[in-house]
Enzyme design. Sequence first.
Site, PDB file in Angstrom:
ATOM      1  N   ASP A 172       0.850  -1.196   0.000  1.00 52.87           N
ATOM      2  CA  ASP A 172       0.000   0.000   0.000  1.00 52.87           C
ATOM      3  C   ASP A 172       0.882   1.241   0.000  1.00 52.87           C
ATOM      4  O   ASP A 172       1.840   1.329   0.768  1.00 52.87           O
ATOM      5  CB  ASP A 172      -0.896  -0.021   1.252  1.00 52.87           C
ATOM      6  CG  ASP A 172      -1.531   1.332   1.534  1.00 52.87           C
ATOM      7  OD1 ASP A 172      -2.545   1.645   0.891  1.00 52.87           O
ATOM      8  OD2 ASP A 172      -1.007   2.074   2.395  1.00 52.87           O
ATOM      9  N   GLU A 184      -2.806   0.150  -4.117  1.00 48.01           N
ATOM     10  CA  GLU A 184      -2.629  -1.134  -3.449  1.00 48.01           C
ATOM     11  C   GLU A 184      -2.493  -2.238  -4.489  1.00 48.01           C
ATOM     12  O   GLU A 184      -3.258  -2.282  -5.451  1.00 48.01           O
ATOM     13  CB  GLU A 184      -3.825  -1.464  -2.546  1.00 48.01           C
ATOM     14  CG  GLU A 184      -3.986  -0.572  -1.331  1.00 48.01           C
ATOM     15  CD  GLU A 184      -5.179  -0.992  -0.502  1.00 48.01           C
ATOM     16  OE1 GLU A 184      -4.985  -1.441   0.638  1.00 48.01           O
ATOM     17  OE2 GLU A 184      -6.312  -0.875  -1.003  1.00 48.01           O
TER      18      GLU A 184
END
Length: 417
Positions: free
Chosen positions: A9, A105
Amino acid sequence: MSKVIFLVDGQSFYASVEKAAHPEYQNKPVAVGDPARKSGIILAACPLAKAKGVTTASRVGEALALCPDLVVIRPRMGQYITISLLITKIFESITDQVEPYSIDEQFLDVTGSTALFGSEDEIAHLIQSRVKLSTGVWSRVGIGPTKILAKMATDNFAKKRNDGVFKLGFENMERDLWPLPVRQMFMVGSRMTMHFLRMGLPTIGDIARLELGEFKQRMRREFRKQSDIQAEYYWQIANGKDSSPVVSSIRGALKSISHGKALRSSLYGRLEDIEVVLLELVVEVCRRARRHGYQGRVVSVGAVETDGEKASSFGRQMTLQQPTSLTHEVAQAARKLFIEHWKGMPISRLFISLTQLSDDSVYQLTLFEDRNAAYAIERATDHIKDRYGSDAIMRASSLLEAGVARERAGQIGGHFK
């Protein structure tokens, strides 16, 4: 052999990209939003801004009241997509199994990469270093034997650690994951949280420790309907079970092509204004269909209408005589559907879709219209738009006050390019 899966992320992704592009803002609180619209929302805030109370989805005006020295930068979605694709390339230098989950992500299966790049932790730190040096974005890495555990490792633990790395496996799941509030379980929102609390299941472990049969019975009592599939889904998440692989290509065969637009209902109470947007949506849907080589047999129209106090919605579809991606044919069906089912209240959202798709390399000719010529004109228009931009050529109706196509041409996903 147990798999090694990462969920990587990008911290405050949009804000991090902007801070990398503006070194003068490195020690200042930065947020991404439209500074000209105080009622607009904040799309991202850097850690310095978050420390002063600025949150994603807060209003720009509210954020400035909390943090007067906040630097608000207008979003550049095209740049964020470019950086995201660059990060994907960095991941692909380590493993060929990379699956984008969102713009910031991505899942990685690095099971086969440990022989080349070292241990899980070494690969995680290598990724952090390469991404930071290339883009200025700090990455958090969740590690797990399944995608579900990797995702929950990132969201609940890695984001809170200074080194940005956390491993969540079956061996430490009971100790670290199960004591967490049920609202922190993947795919559990506020409404589902209330259901679980009423069922006497305040933590993730309360779900995980139940026998699946008993959990299904509780779900049936709570929802008063058959909910076994939903129960098994949440029970498996709580136990970290997930057999889905990391797939490098997430796009399968298209089953529908659609486009929608949220509208200010105060401006769209007249049919002539609504028709302008309806046609613009059809133009975009048909263009996308031709780009992907499809034509559709079923046209669907959906709308939300409101009088300011109450709202209602409808969705209707029509099967055409032959598949098409010609704008005028889809527009005729869409207009007919809308007029038949519209109650006359102002529209706050409009939606068009084309389904029952088929290959457009072969299409039905008719006696009364030169469809071959019509397709040639549409594709020539597509070529101009692809080369010079979506607003390079458009219908005259889009120049009316009700038109939104010109504004959308300068946006990606409803935000500035």
